[in-house]
Design a protein around this motif. Sequence first.
Motif, PDB file in Angstrom:
ATOM      1  N   ILE A 226      -2.503   7.667  -9.147  1.00 30.19           N
ATOM      2  CA  ILE A 226      -2.490   7.650  -7.629  1.00 30.19           C
ATOM      3  C   ILE A 226      -1.998   8.989  -7.260  1.00 30.19           C
ATOM      4  CG2 ILE A 226      -2.523   5.254  -7.536  1.00 30.19           C
ATOM      5  CD1 ILE A 226       0.270   5.162  -6.818  1.00 30.19           C
TER       6      ILE A 226
ATOM      7  N   ALA B 217     -10.956   7.691 -11.241  1.00 30.41           N
ATOM      8  CA  ALA B 217     -10.292   7.229  -9.987  1.00 30.41           C
ATOM      9  C   ALA B 217      -9.586   8.339  -9.414  1.00 30.41           C
ATOM     10  CB  ALA B 217      -8.964   6.562 -10.532  1.00 30.41           C
TER      11      ALA B 217
ATOM     12  N   ARG C 106      -4.562  11.451  -7.519  1.00 29.23           N
ATOM     13  CA  ARG C 106      -5.872  11.246  -6.605  1.00 29.23           C
ATOM     14  C   ARG C 106      -5.342  11.731  -5.074  1.00 29.23           C
ATOM     15  NH1 ARG C 106      -7.347   7.334  -2.597  1.00 29.23           N
ATOM     16  NH2 ARG C 106      -9.423   7.098  -2.466  1.00 29.23           N
TER      17      ARG C 106
ATOM     18  N   VAL D 118     -11.303   1.899  -3.360  1.00 27.91           N
ATOM     19  CA  VAL D 118     -10.871   2.113  -4.714  1.00 27.91           C
ATOM     20  C   VAL D 118      -9.938   1.158  -5.238  1.00 27.91           C
ATOM     21  CG1 VAL D 118     -10.228   3.820  -6.561  1.00 27.91           C
ATOM     22  CG2 VAL D 118     -11.529   4.589  -4.462  1.00 27.91           C
ATOM     23  N   CYS D 119     -10.302   0.445  -6.264  1.00 33.70           N
ATOM     24  CA  CYS D 119      -9.192  -0.786  -6.994  1.00 33.70           C
ATOM     25  C   CYS D 119      -9.025  -0.007  -8.356  1.00 33.70           C
ATOM     26  CB  CYS D 119     -10.097  -1.893  -7.011  1.00 33.70           C
ATOM     27  SG  CYS D 119      -9.113  -3.415  -7.625  1.00 33.70           S
TER      28      CYS D 119
ATOM     29  N   CYS E 230      -7.204   2.666  -1.165  1.00 38.87           N
ATOM     30  CA  CYS E 230      -7.099   2.613  -2.738  1.00 38.87           C
ATOM     31  C   CYS E 230      -5.805   1.764  -2.810  1.00 38.87           C
ATOM     32  CB  CYS E 230      -6.787   4.000  -3.015  1.00 38.87           C
ATOM     33  SG  CYS E 230      -6.394   4.160  -4.837  1.00 38.87           S
TER      34      CYS E 230
ATOM     35  N   THR F 266      -3.123   4.378   0.578  1.00 36.03           N
ATOM     36  CA  THR F 266      -2.969   4.028  -0.848  1.00 36.03           C
ATOM     37  C   THR F 266      -1.910   3.105  -0.865  1.00 36.03           C
ATOM     38  OG1 THR F 266      -3.631   6.370  -1.873  1.00 36.03           O
ATOM     39  CG2 THR F 266      -2.346   4.936  -3.091  1.00 36.03           C
TER      40      THR F 266
END
Length: 642
Positions: free
Chosen positions: A39, A17, A42, A25-26, A240, A214
């Motif tokens: 997250i 991820a 990321r 992105v999931c 995301c 996000t």
Amino acid sequence: MDANGVFAGLNVEQRRAVEAVSGPVCILAGAGSGKTTTITRRIANQVATGAFPTSAILAVTFTDKAAGEMRDRLTRLGVVGIAARTFHAAALAQLHYFAGDGVGDVLPSKALILKQSANSLPRAFRFRPVGDLATEVEWAKNRRLTPETYLDGLGDHEPPIPPDLMGKVFHQYERRKEAQRRIDFEDLLELAIRLFDQDRSAVETFRERYRAFTVDEYQDVNLLQQTLLEQWLGERRDLCVVGDDYQSIYSFTGATPEYLLAVPRRFPDATVVRLEPNYRSTPEILAFANRLVPKLGGARKVLTPARPAGPEPIARAHPDLASEVASLVREVGALDRDGLAFEQMAVLYRINSQSEDFEEALSRAGIPYQVRGGAFLSRPAARQMLRVLGRSAGAPAAETVRATAQAQGLLAVPPDGLGEEEMTRQSDLGRLVRLAEEFDDGTCTVADFLADLDERFGAESQGRGVNLLTYHRAKGLEFEVVFLPRLEEGLLPFKRARTREALAEERRLLYVGLTRAKSRLHITWCAASEPSRFLAELGVERPAEPVGVEWLAGEPAAPTNGEPSPAFAALRAWRLERARTDTVPAYVVFHDSTLQKIAARGPKTLGELAKVPGVGPAKLERYGDELLRVLARENAPCQSEQ
């Protein structure tokens, strides 16, 4: 920024991820799987790789606390300047930027305006909590319903008051709000949507600024939030989202996990990551919680443990509420003696009014506790009662409290179908009457009673002691030991959960509760009540079948068939008749736990009855002779046989 630090300690799926710095992105993140770590790393990697500058990234959370935590973690990674905000804070900033000072003042609470409408309702609905009305207005506005479309948009939803009345309240609320040039939190999102609908230059300016998004807790978005997100995103694909549809428990706000589950369909080439290693709970707790997974639906995720083994969860049936509460208090005391801090223990319940029995039992045992988000004296019924009672400091305590509670709308027999807030309010009013009855020895004033209340309950919100909180409040938290009492039909699932969707959400609530526990989990229910249907799904309804869960029988004082004792049944029947005569709820006369103690001790004189906990001087004078006659009648057949 240390690029190597971005990947330190990540598992394979977390790393995948974090490496996906662009495109949709999931992240389907199970409970305790490290989603916040994933997250934030990321976002840090988006900056480190040059995919996006910090100024082009917008991170959206559901609470200010979560936004602050995200910024703190990014700062520790060497990333500063990321905009991390809630939907409402982001919308307000955009409105101020593009619309200047013409936005209007934001209402801190809808209750300020709705109270006027509540006071003008027909008498039968006048004491309905303003909070219930505010929740209903939010339910409608989060679905983008207006006063004009409200009735057509209800579907099978049940408002807290008759639909036509609620529609009028909604109309009055909007009209009064506009007259005061005020807006509410839902208006922030709606106005931002309209701004971007109508002002093309604003859309272009915003989209030029923010190019990567996000969204945390994406299972909790509603139509209003999703519509604004789509305005932000446009045709771009740098989105995301992270969430867990198994923990979608806020449908009363309009939230739905469908937007999360639809991401792979909307973006067929999306990177889909499943975070299933759990860093919170022991293997035994996870195996237990995973038994609900086949019924949870959605995107299947089976949590796998990353912690060492621990004790098996305990599933225990008790003969009655009194023994269930007493057992919980004994276990809390034993854990404390073993060195576990009270703050690492939590008792979860479905609605706030269920805290009463645990508060009083812990208080009697001298165990500190904290009621998170719903402390007794800070709840609406108690606050209003304290304000009114403060004007009658020298009046007789019990008599004045009873009269005041009745003036505040205390119902002798609360009808079925009450909302959660009204059920809590009725329970709190009755509780204040009962506490005053038990406290007043015939000489006590209201001032004495208020001082006693403050001594007993004033410290319950100071952040010390055993945590008492609802399942909803527990989401996002974790504790070493979690107690889930009262797993019974009508409580969990809650009695108003009648549709398939509502029952599914109740099951998810239980899943949230199970996965709050780190090392120990205790599940209990009363044998005299109907066990929750979810117990069968967990495999603990029939103890004869080994299921890997420790099964402990109820206290030996219980009849083996789980039926209440004849004396207790007779006392409850008497209490119901007396409550109807006095026009008060049954629990105001005597609580079940007190009747259990009376039935068990079988007092034959007023002196013996006075020694039973919960039978104060006022209750002894009012009910003592009647109680002894009921017990004498119940015991008479046994005596004749002897």
